[in-house]
Structures are given as structure tokens and as C-alpha cells.
Scaffold this motif. Structure first.
Motif, short mmCIF file in Angstrom:
data_model
loop_
_atom_site.label_atom_id
_atom_site.label_comp_id
_atom_site.label_asym_id
_atom_site.label_seq_id
_atom_site.Cartn_x
_atom_site.Cartn_y
_atom_site.Cartn_z
N THR A 87 89.46 74.76 28.65
CA THR A 87 90.18 74.87 29.94
C THR A 87 89.90 73.61 30.74
N ALA A 88 91.00 72.96 31.10
CA ALA A 88 90.87 71.72 31.89
C ALA A 88 91.45 71.94 33.29
N SER A 89 90.84 71.34 34.26
CA SER A 89 91.32 71.39 35.66
C SER A 89 91.99 70.07 36.00
N GLN A 90 93.13 70.18 36.65
CA GLN A 90 93.88 68.97 37.01
C GLN A 90 94.40 69.09 38.45
N ARG A 91 94.18 68.04 39.23
CA ARG A 91 94.66 68.03 40.63
C ARG A 91 96.08 67.48 40.61
N VAL A 92 97.00 68.32 41.10
CA VAL A 92 98.41 67.96 41.05
C VAL A 92 98.95 67.77 42.47
N LEU A 93 99.75 66.72 42.69
CA LEU A 93 100.38 66.46 44.01
C LEU A 93 101.53 67.44 44.20
N VAL A 94 101.41 68.26 45.23
CA VAL A 94 102.46 69.24 45.53
C VAL A 94 103.43 68.65 46.56
N LYS A 95 102.88 67.99 47.59
CA LYS A 95 103.72 67.42 48.66
C LYS A 95 103.11 66.08 49.05
N ARG A 101 109.44 59.17 74.93
CA ARG A 101 108.90 58.39 73.82
C ARG A 101 108.81 59.25 72.56
N VAL A 102 108.71 58.55 71.46
CA VAL A 102 108.58 59.22 70.15
C VAL A 102 107.34 58.67 69.47
N THR A 103 106.46 59.59 69.04
CA THR A 103 105.28 59.18 68.27
C THR A 103 105.39 59.80 66.88
N TYR A 104 104.66 59.22 65.97
CA TYR A 104 104.70 59.71 64.59
C TYR A 104 103.33 60.27 64.20
N ARG A 105 103.38 61.47 63.68
CA ARG A 105 102.15 62.12 63.21
C ARG A 105 102.17 62.09 61.69
N THR A 106 101.08 61.65 61.11
CA THR A 106 101.00 61.57 59.65
C THR A 106 100.60 62.93 59.09
N SER A 107 101.43 63.39 58.17
CA SER A 107 101.13 64.65 57.48
C SER A 107 100.50 64.29 56.13
N ALA A 155 102.25 62.60 51.18
CA ALA A 155 101.98 62.33 52.59
C ALA A 155 103.27 61.86 53.27
N SER A 156 103.45 62.22 54.54
CA SER A 156 104.68 61.86 55.24
C SER A 156 104.40 61.66 56.72
N LYS A 157 105.38 61.02 57.41
CA LYS A 157 105.30 60.83 58.86
C LYS A 157 106.27 61.79 59.53
N VAL A 158 105.78 62.49 60.53
CA VAL A 158 106.62 63.45 61.27
C VAL A 158 106.82 62.90 62.68
N ALA A 159 108.09 62.77 63.09
CA ALA A 159 108.41 62.27 64.44
C ALA A 159 108.17 63.37 65.46
N VAL A 160 107.41 63.02 66.51
CA VAL A 160 107.14 63.97 67.60
C VAL A 160 107.76 63.39 68.87
N ARG A 161 108.71 64.10 69.46
CA ARG A 161 109.41 63.63 70.66
C ARG A 161 108.68 64.12 71.91
N HIS A 162 108.36 63.17 72.80
CA HIS A 162 107.71 63.50 74.08
C HIS A 162 108.73 63.26 75.19
N PRO A 163 109.12 64.30 75.92
CA PRO A 163 110.12 64.10 76.99
C PRO A 163 109.58 63.24 78.13
N ALA A 164 110.50 62.68 78.91
CA ALA A 164 110.12 61.85 80.06
C ALA A 164 109.37 62.70 81.08
N VAL A 165 108.44 62.06 81.78
CA VAL A 165 107.64 62.75 82.80
C VAL A 165 108.07 62.22 84.16
#
Length: 194
Positions: A125-133, A77-83, A135-145
Motif C-alpha cells: 500500500t502506497a500513499s500519494q499526495r494528489v493535487l485536488v485544487k 478598491r479591489v484586493t486579491y486573496r490567495t487561496s 492555488a488561486s487568487k480570489v478578488a475581494v471588492r471593498h466598497p468606497a467609504v
């Protein structure tokens, strides 16, 4: 043999005459005596049935064995982990007020004077929060048992077959009558017979 037999018969036919002749002072030309010829047997070999042919059924039970086989417990099976998104705080100078000039009164040595004054730009001096990366979904493969299971399996089914037993014979010897005992007339040499 046949000739002897007929001779004996003729002798018997003429027996009263011979007795009369002997009584009359005659002589006997040939004499016969009754004799028993024993029965003739011969040994014969005969094949005798001792045990008749038969058959019986042999039952073969089923044969089983244990073998280990692999069983799927859980398929692949394949599950998705949110980054999560990655942010960074950046600092930079922001001009709050630009450079300017204006007139203002100043008191110099007790005198009130109108002066043209240049004002520098004002920064903060101003502070600003900037998006560097993002959010994404990472596929995680789980082998058959898999797991191993020991199970009983049929190797050879039950069966039956018929066994034939041939007949048993034995050779037996026995005496068989070839010629029965009989009475015959045999010529004899006796005193008074030529």
C-alpha cells in the motif's frame, strides 16, 4: 375811479379860487376830502422746501449657512486573496514484485526434492499526495467609504444699495401785498356844498 381822481385834482387847482369865492360870498358846488385807502392783501399758498432730498447707503452683510455634505474617505478598491492549493492523500496498492515461478529444493518426508514453485505477486500500500485544487487568487471588492462633513457655505454675498429720500415740501400760507395803501380825494356831502 379815474373820473373822481381827476375831479379831485381840478378841485385842488381851483381851491384858492373857491376860497376866494367863499370869502367873497360865493358857494361851493362840490367838496372833496382826503381819505386813505388801506393796502390790499391776498392770501397766497406757497410750496416751501422743508427738507432737501438726500440719500444713504444700506449695507447688507453676507449670509452664511451650515450644510452637510458627503466626503469620500477611501475610494472603492479591489484586493486579491490567495487561496492555497488543496491536496489529498490517496492510498493504492502498488505491485512491488510480480508473480513468478522458480525452482527450489524442499525436504519432504526426509527427502530432498526439487520442486517448481509459483510465487504470487507482492503488493504494497502506497500513499500519494494528489493535487485536488490548484492555488488561486480570489478578488475581494471593498466598497468606497464615505463620511459626512458639516461646513459653512456662503448663501448670499455682502451687498450695498443706496436709498433715495425725496425732498419734503410744505404748503405755507402768507399774505401778499396786492395794492399798497394810498391817499385819494373823495367827494363828500357837507353843509355848504351842493
Amino acid at each position: 375811479m379815474r373820473r373822481t381822481f381827476w375831479s379831485a385834482v381840478i378841485a385842488l387847482m381851483f381851491c384858492p379860487f373857491a376860497l376866494n369865492t367863499a370869502a367873497a360870498g360865493g358857494y361851493a358846488s362840490s367838496c372833496y376830502e382826503q381819505a386813505v385807502v388801506p393796502a390790499v392783501y391776498k392770501t397766497v399758498n406757497q410750496r416751501v422746501l422743508v427738507q432737501a432730498a438726500s440719500s444713504y447707503v444700506v449695507q447688507q452683510p453676507a449670509k452664511y449657512a451650515y450644510q452637510t455634505r458627503q466626503v469620500l474617505v477611501q475610494p472603492e478598491r479591489v484586493t486579491y486573496r490567495t487561496s492555497p492549493a488543496v491536496y489529498q492523500t490517496q492510498h493504492h496498492k502498488v505491485q512491488v514484485k510480480p508473480a513468478s515461478s522458480g525452482w527450489e529444493y524442499r525436504t519432504i518426508k526426509g527427502r530432498r526434492i526439487l520442486c517448481k514453485v509459483h510465487y504470487p505477486a507482492v503488493y504494497q500500500t502506497a500513499s500519494q499526495r494528489v493535487l485536488v485544487k490548484p492555488a488561486s487568487k480570489v478578488a475581494v471588492r471593498h466598497p468606497a467609504v464615505y463620511s459626512h462633513v458639516k461646513e459653512k457655505v456662503l448663501i448670499q454675498p455682502a451687498s450695498s444699495h443706496r436709498v433715495q429720500k425725496p425732498a419734503i415740501y410744505q404748503t405755507v400760507s402768507r399774505n401778499v401785498l396786492v395794492q399798497p395803501a394810498r391817499t385819494v380825494w373823495q367827494p363828500i356831502r357837507a353843509k355848504g356844498c351842493r
